[in-house]
Design an enzyme around this catalytic site. Sequence first.
Site, PDB file in Angstrom:
ATOM      1  CG  HIS A 139      17.356  33.242 -46.987  1.00 17.05           C
ATOM      2  ND1 HIS A 139      16.618  32.137 -47.344  1.00 17.05           N
ATOM      3  CD2 HIS A 139      16.681  34.311 -47.469  1.00 17.05           C
ATOM      4  CE1 HIS A 139      15.547  32.524 -48.024  1.00 17.05           C
ATOM      5  NE2 HIS A 139      15.557  33.833 -48.114  1.00 17.05           N
ATOM      6  CG  ASP A 198      17.429  29.152 -46.472  1.00 12.63           C
ATOM      7  OD1 ASP A 198      18.413  29.867 -46.746  1.00 12.63           O
ATOM      8  OD2 ASP A 198      16.272  29.430 -46.809  1.00 12.63           O
ATOM      9  CB  SER A 227      12.445  34.653 -48.069  1.00 11.33           C
ATOM     10  OG  SER A 227      12.940  34.080 -49.252  1.00 11.33           O
TER      11      SER A 227
END
Length: 710
Positions: free
Chosen positions: A242, A202, A419
């Site tokens: 994230h 990520d 996600s």
Amino acid sequence: MNYRGIYRRRYVFVLLLLVAVVNISYGWTVLKNKDYKRRYLSPSGVEKVRKHLSRKYVASRNNTQTFKKHYFSNTWAVHIDPPDNDVADRIAKKHGFTNIGKIGNIEGHYHFKHEEIGERELEKARHKTALLNLEDEVKFAEQQKILERVKRDGIPNDPYFKDMWYLLNTGQASGPAGVDMNVVPVWKKNITGRGIVISVLDDGLDWTHPDLEANYDQTASIVLNDNDNDPMPRDSDADNCHGTRCAGEAAAIANNGICGTGVAYNAKIGGVRMLDGQATDALEASALGFRGDHIDIYINCWGPKDDGKTFGKPGPMAAKALRLGAEQGRNRLGSIFVWATGNGGLTDDDCNCDGYTTSIFTISIGCIGDHGLSAYYTEKCSSTLAVTFNGASHKEGRENKMVTTDLYHQCTEEFKGTSASAPLAAGIIALTLEANPLLTWRDVQALIVHTAQITSPVDEGWKRNGAGFHFNHKFGFGRLDANAMVNAAQSWKNLPAQRKCTAASGFDHQDIPRGDSLFINIPTVACESSSAQIAKVEHVVLTVSFVHRRRGDVSIDLISPKDTKSQMLSPRKYDDSDEGLDEWSFMTVYNWGENPKGIWRLKITDNPNQDDVMNLFNGDNTDDVESLEERVIDTQTKQNKAEWEKMRKENPYFDVPYPNGVRKNKVTIEGSTQDHVKPKEGAKEPWGNYRNTNNINNNSSTAFKRKKKQ
């Protein structure tokens, strides 16, 4: 990079069978000084004992001593040699103790209790210990420390755990209680992800977060954008949260009083920073192939744009990295690649247009809300293997909390999208691998197929394939069930070696009539009488090429010999491309377990009226079952709220809790049984009449129905 008609050409069809501690207890033993060994203590002897007890005791390296308040009980362990219960009774009585009896099956060890010594009487307790140790038959006497022990009920004490309804649903969200990922029974078995390594591919990982640091694995971490080993995100950009959020859902530490709890809270977690810059085939291949000898599970919550018009797939090197990971990773058991399906539902996107989620080597995970309904941004496709929870509703509106770690050592309850679903799946797979470390990548997929649970059972999209497995293009084989997966894994027998069988369509170019369908039969004997013969299929890959004036008008369905229908491509109203497709590989898992032998039917349709098609596939202006469920839920919630408001207005004491010293009992007034409260005996009654303050909880038909449903 995104965080999570037809004329002449050839059609190729491919069938693939993938197949195929030592707990060192620290305590103190009071060491005897033989100089003190006398039948009676003289005044000077008592003084010596006091001096001996007043200094820090010298002990073996396995023993320490700290005399603190509330640490010691009024019981002693006494070792008498030679063992003799009568001697133990005599010594106990002499010094004011009671001999409770032998300690377990340990020869010569007795349990003494002194009723007159309280936990705060430290000096008196020390003196009694010294007196016991002066007895000739006593090898040692030790006052018993009160040890801090907690029940291993599997419920973490982290402050936000109460909001993690998807791990333990007690009804704290709007959905029914009990509908969750069923992880607590696994934790109670002491299966918590220990020994499993997860890496998040990520935008980086804030491994210094106090809820992640102890689980951080440097070997599973790297920065591919800058050739560095520290995956810390560029926190000057708040959007680079994230990866840290994904990591917390999978492997945040439990019982440390910080934030929430990861599904596999004893797993190791690493981060590959590769989304903080330009994405290339080489970079993605490097990430997917990074430390396959060390990393068990790779979390991937990114892919092509979810704009309803993009087709994107791994480049040749990234595709090879996925294949090699499955073949060589985890000591040839196969790396586990977990992939979020995407969030393109609002743009009518189709996750079969994402070549990462359609790879046979990845586990494609979708999402559902707390009522088991699909999220408003859910993408439907035949490659979705299963779903986990996130906070979304079926239609844009209320959102539920999803707790995880965040940048700047913060805790967030605002993680959204698929996600937020894929890391939960990765955590469950980590628990499964701890239960059975010898599972192959195909075994893991098969366990999901066998143990996933139906969600939103009234949805008419649920079908059964020819092998008896239920599936739905929105939910895959259903909601992951951690306990069911772990239980099945513990007795699972590895699948036989993978086999691959290819069946060609046997035709060249064909035209599709405008506004109509082309049907093509593809017969196969499933490589009968060869080493590639397949009796039970796992993945079916359909490779298609076509040209069309508007690619988004095309839909493709594949019907198996067992009459199982997979929608390989749905119409996409925003896809205006006239480029068609060149050897695009679609994939379905919904024929899992079927015998592939027979005639497969391919249906390719030109859908010129997009408005009608979109209504058909998305339920707009139609009787969408999930929308109906959502409306019923909202109506019940509003009715319940209105009833509470009415009671609140009619009764000024409605929101007043019962004060301390109040007792409640049932009384019958005018034929009706009601709550009646009054002071306990001896208590004053300053608040006056205190009746009927909580009738809604006991008598509301709405409340009763909700409780019964739970």
